[in-house]
Write a protein that holds these residues in place. Structure first.
Motif, PDB file in Angstrom:
ATOM      1  N   SER A 107       0.828  -1.212   0.000  1.00 28.84           N
ATOM      2  CA  SER A 107       0.000   0.000   0.000  1.00 28.84           C
ATOM      3  C   SER A 107       0.859   1.257   0.000  1.00 28.84           C
ATOM      4  O   SER A 107       0.525   2.250  -0.651  1.00 28.84           O
ATOM      5  N   LEU A 108       1.975   1.219   0.716  1.00 25.61           N
ATOM      6  CA  LEU A 108       2.862   2.380   0.733  1.00 25.61           C
ATOM      7  C   LEU A 108       3.514   2.587  -0.628  1.00 25.61           C
ATOM      8  O   LEU A 108       3.752   3.721  -1.048  1.00 25.61           O
ATOM      9  N   GLY A 109       3.785   1.488  -1.323  1.00 28.41           N
ATOM     10  CA  GLY A 109       4.327   1.613  -2.675  1.00 28.41           C
ATOM     11  C   GLY A 109       3.327   2.244  -3.625  1.00 28.41           C
ATOM     12  O   GLY A 109       3.683   3.098  -4.448  1.00 28.41           O
ATOM     13  N   LEU A 110       2.057   1.843  -3.510  1.00 27.03           N
ATOM     14  CA  LEU A 110       1.018   2.432  -4.356  1.00 27.03           C
ATOM     15  C   LEU A 110       0.800   3.902  -4.009  1.00 27.03           C
ATOM     16  O   LEU A 110       0.594   4.737  -4.895  1.00 27.03           O
ATOM     17  N   LEU A 111       0.842   4.229  -2.718  1.00 26.84           N
ATOM     18  CA  LEU A 111       0.716   5.630  -2.319  1.00 26.84           C
ATOM     19  C   LEU A 111       1.865   6.448  -2.890  1.00 26.84           C
ATOM     20  O   LEU A 111       1.669   7.586  -3.339  1.00 26.84           O
ATOM     21  N   GLY A 112       3.059   5.869  -2.898  1.00 28.18           N
ATOM     22  CA  GLY A 112       4.216   6.576  -3.432  1.00 28.18           C
ATOM     23  C   GLY A 112       4.064   6.941  -4.893  1.00 28.18           C
ATOM     24  O   GLY A 112       4.648   7.934  -5.353  1.00 28.18           O
ATOM     25  N   ASP A 113       3.273   6.153  -5.640  1.00 29.05           N
ATOM     26  CA  ASP A 113       3.043   6.471  -7.052  1.00 29.05           C
ATOM     27  C   ASP A 113       2.161   7.702  -7.233  1.00 29.05           C
ATOM     28  O   ASP A 113       2.143   8.302  -8.312  1.00 29.05           O
ATOM     29  N   LEU A 114       1.414   8.076  -6.190  1.00 26.55           N
ATOM     30  CA  LEU A 114       0.492   9.210  -6.294  1.00 26.55           C
ATOM     31  C   LEU A 114       1.139  10.538  -5.923  1.00 26.55           C
ATOM     32  O   LEU A 114       0.576  11.595  -6.214  1.00 26.55           O
ATOM     33  N   ILE A 115       2.269  10.499  -5.261  1.00 22.13           N
ATOM     34  CA  ILE A 115       2.862  11.724  -4.722  1.00 22.13           C
ATOM     35  C   ILE A 115       4.300  11.863  -5.204  1.00 22.13           C
ATOM     36  O   ILE A 115       4.915  10.896  -5.674  1.00 22.13           O
ATOM     37  N   ASP A 116       4.826  13.074  -5.083  1.00 26.32           N
ATOM     38  CA  ASP A 116       6.190  13.312  -5.543  1.00 26.32           C
ATOM     39  C   ASP A 116       7.196  12.933  -4.458  1.00 26.32           C
ATOM     40  O   ASP A 116       6.836  12.512  -3.353  1.00 26.32           O
ATOM     41  N   HIS A 117       8.467  13.121  -4.792  1.00 29.60           N
ATOM     42  CA  HIS A 117       9.529  12.681  -3.884  1.00 29.60           C
ATOM     43  C   HIS A 117       9.474  13.422  -2.550  1.00 29.60           C
ATOM     44  O   HIS A 117       9.635  12.813  -1.480  1.00 29.60           O
ATOM     45  N   GLY A 118       9.236  14.732  -2.602  1.00 36.20           N
ATOM     46  CA  GLY A 118       9.175  15.506  -1.368  1.00 36.20           C
ATOM     47  C   GLY A 118       8.066  15.037  -0.451  1.00 36.20           C
ATOM     48  O   GLY A 118       8.252  14.913   0.766  1.00 36.20           O
ATOM     49  N   ALA A 119       6.898  14.764  -1.025  1.00 33.89           N
ATOM     50  CA  ALA A 119       5.772  14.283  -0.221  1.00 33.89           C
ATOM     51  C   ALA A 119       6.063  12.901   0.343  1.00 33.89           C
ATOM     52  O   ALA A 119       5.662  12.584   1.473  1.00 33.89           O
ATOM     53  N   ARG A 120       6.754  12.059  -0.435  1.00 30.29           N
ATOM     54  CA  ARG A 120       7.113  10.731   0.075  1.00 30.29           C
ATOM     55  C   ARG A 120       8.039  10.846   1.283  1.00 30.29           C
ATOM     56  O   ARG A 120       7.898  10.105   2.261  1.00 30.29           O
ATOM     57  N   GLU A 121       8.987  11.775   1.217  1.00 30.75           N
ATOM     58  CA  GLU A 121       9.889  11.972   2.354  1.00 30.75           C
ATOM     59  C   GLU A 121       9.125  12.473   3.579  1.00 30.75           C
ATOM     60  O   GLU A 121       9.364  12.023   4.705  1.00 30.75           O
ATOM     61  N   HIS A 122       8.204  13.420   3.345  1.00 33.50           N
ATOM     62  CA  HIS A 122       7.391  13.927   4.452  1.00 33.50           C
ATOM     63  C   HIS A 122       6.605  12.793   5.100  1.00 33.50           C
ATOM     64  O   HIS A 122       6.526  12.701   6.330  1.00 33.50           O
ATOM     65  N   HIS A 123       6.020  11.940   4.266  1.00 34.62           N
ATOM     66  CA  HIS A 123       5.224  10.844   4.815  1.00 34.62           C
ATOM     67  C   HIS A 123       6.097   9.862   5.585  1.00 34.62           C
ATOM     68  O   HIS A 123       5.713   9.381   6.662  1.00 34.62           O
ATOM     69  N   ALA A 124       7.272   9.560   5.055  1.00 32.95           N
ATOM     70  CA  ALA A 124       8.160   8.623   5.735  1.00 32.95           C
ATOM     71  C   ALA A 124       8.595   9.156   7.099  1.00 32.95           C
ATOM     72  O   ALA A 124       8.750   8.390   8.056  1.00 32.95           O
ATOM     73  N   GLN A 125       8.772  10.475   7.198  1.00 31.78           N
ATOM     74  CA  GLN A 125       9.271  11.066   8.435  1.00 31.78           C
ATOM     75  C   GLN A 125       8.163  11.415   9.427  1.00 31.78           C
ATOM     76  O   GLN A 125       8.374  11.360  10.641  1.00 31.78           O
ATOM     77  N   THR A 126       6.987  11.794   8.907  1.00 28.66           N
ATOM     78  CA  THR A 126       5.943  12.319   9.787  1.00 28.66           C
ATOM     79  C   THR A 126       4.644  11.526   9.768  1.00 28.66           C
ATOM     80  O   THR A 126       3.805  11.705  10.657  1.00 28.66           O
ATOM     81  N   GLY A 127       4.443  10.692   8.741  1.00 29.09           N
ATOM     82  CA  GLY A 127       3.180   9.974   8.614  1.00 29.09           C
ATOM     83  C   GLY A 127       2.088  10.783   7.947  1.00 29.09           C
ATOM     84  O   GLY A 127       0.963  10.298   7.791  1.00 29.09           O
ATOM     85  N   LEU A 128       2.393  12.020   7.534  1.00 29.13           N
ATOM     86  CA  LEU A 128       1.421  12.899   6.888  1.00 29.13           C
ATOM     87  C   LEU A 128       1.864  13.209   5.468  1.00 29.13           C
ATOM     88  O   LEU A 128       3.058  13.339   5.197  1.00 29.13           O
ATOM     89  N   VAL A 129       0.889  13.336   4.570  1.00 27.89           N
ATOM     90  CA  VAL A 129       1.173  13.652   3.169  1.00 27.89           C
ATOM     91  C   VAL A 129       0.725  15.083   2.891  1.00 27.89           C
ATOM     92  O   VAL A 129      -0.467  15.389   3.001  1.00 27.89           O
ATOM     93  N   PRO A 130       1.648  15.985   2.544  1.00 30.15           N
ATOM     94  CA  PRO A 130       1.251  17.362   2.226  1.00 30.15           C
ATOM     95  C   PRO A 130       0.628  17.442   0.840  1.00 30.15           C
ATOM     96  O   PRO A 130       1.055  16.756  -0.089  1.00 30.15           O
ATOM     97  N   GLU A 131      -0.385  18.284   0.717  1.00 25.31           N
ATOM     98  CA  GLU A 131      -1.074  18.472  -0.561  1.00 25.31           C
ATOM     99  C   GLU A 131      -1.549  19.920  -0.638  1.00 25.31           C
ATOM    100  O   GLU A 131      -2.328  20.383   0.205  1.00 25.31           O
ATOM    101  N   ALA A 132      -1.053  20.637  -1.636  1.00 23.51           N
ATOM    102  CA  ALA A 132      -1.463  22.027  -1.824  1.00 23.51           C
ATOM    103  C   ALA A 132      -2.853  22.071  -2.439  1.00 23.51           C
ATOM    104  O   ALA A 132      -3.153  21.330  -3.382  1.00 23.51           O
TER     105      ALA A 132
END
Length: 227
Positions: A107-132
Motif C-alpha cells: 500500500s505504501l508503494g502504491l501511495l508513493g506512485d500518487l505523490i512526488d519525492h518531497g511528499a514521500r519523504e514527508h510521509h516517511a518522516q511524519t506519517g502525513l502527506v502534504p497536498e497544496a
C-alpha cells in the motif's frame, strides 16, 4: 444569490463531485467564506470558555484573597478546556492500527506512485502527506486531515470516516488524497470539523514526529498567500 461554494459546485461536472456529498446534502458547500465563518465561530467559542473563568478568578480574588486556590482552579479550567478541544483536533491524524507487513508495504508503494519525492519523504518522516489546495495546505493522514490556512496561523482539523477501516494505512491515505484532489470543497464539506484554532495549540498536541509537517505546511501556506 448563489454562494461561492454553490457556484463552484455548479462549475464541476457530476463526475467531478464527490458522491459522498449527497449523504450530507443539508450541509452548505465549504468555501473561503464558510471557512472564515467557521474559524470565527471557533474563536468565539474559545473566548466564551476562557473569559468567564478568568473573570470569576479576578472577582474572587478581589472579594477575598483567601479564595486564591479557587481562583487558580478557575484559571486552570480556562486553560484546560481549549487544550482539550485542540487534543480532539490533533487526534484526527493519530495513526490507526496497522495491517500485516506485506499489505502495508504494498500500500505504501502504491501511495508513493500518487505523490512526488518531497511528499514521500514527508510521509516517511511524519506519517502525513502534504497536498497544496485552493483552500490552503492539507496534511493528509489515515482518517483525517489538517488544513493550514491564514498564513499558517490557523489550522482546521477534519475527521473523515473511512468506509474500510481494515485497509492498510497507505490505501487509507490514498483514498482520502484522491477524494481531496477530485473535489476539495466537497472533501471539506463531507469531513467533520473537529477543531479550528491557532497552529500553536494543535502543534502542542501533535506527536513529536508530526510537528515538522505542520511547520512545513505553515511555510507553504505563507509562500502561497498573496502579499
Amino acid at each position: 444569490m448563489a454562494t461561492d461554494g454553490v457556484a463552484a459546485a455548479q462549475a464541476l461536472s457530476p463526475q467531478e463531485l464527490l458522491p459522498e456529498t449527497a449523504a450530507v446534502h443539508w450541509r452548505p458547500r465549504v468555501d473561503e467564506r464558510a471557512l472564515r465563518r467557521m474559524g470565527a465561530l471557533w474563536t468565539l467559542t474559545t473566548v466564551a470558555h476562557i473569559v468567564p473563568f478568568l473573570v470569576a478568578a479576578g472577582v474572587l480574588l478581589w472579594l477575598e484573597p483567601l479564595t486564591l486556590p479557587v481562583a487558580l482552579a478557575c484559571v486552570a479550567h480556562a486553560w484546560i478546556i481549549p487544550e482539550l478541544y485542540a487534543q480532539r483536533g490533533a487526534n484526527v491524524v493519530r495513526p490507526r492500527g496497522r495491517a500485516a507487513a506485506g499489505p502495508e508495504r504494498i500500500s505504501l508503494g502504491l501511495l508513493g506512485d500518487l505523490i512526488d519525492h518531497g511528499a514521500r519523504e514527508h510521509h516517511a518522516q511524519t506519517g502525513l502527506v502534504p497536498e497544496a489546495g485552493r483552500l490552503g495546505t492539507w496534511l493528509v493522514a489515515e482518517a483525517g486531515a489538517l488544513l493550514v490556512r491564514d498564513g499558517g496561523r490557523r489550522v482546521y482539523c477534519y475527521c473523515v470516516k473511512v468506509d474500510h477501516p481494515d485497509l492498510p494505512s497507505g490505501d487509507r491515505i490514498a483514498h482520502l488524497l484522491l477524494a481531496l484532489r477530485c473535489d476539495e470543497q466537497g472533501f471539506a464539506t463531507v469531513a467533520n470539523l473537529a477543531f479550528a484554532g491557532a497552529r500553536w495549540r494543535v502543534r502542542r498536541r501533535l506527536r513529536a514526529p508530526m510537528r515538522p509537517a505542520l511547520a512545513a505546511g505553515a511555510v507553504a501556506t505563507r509562500s502561497s498567500t498573496p502579499a
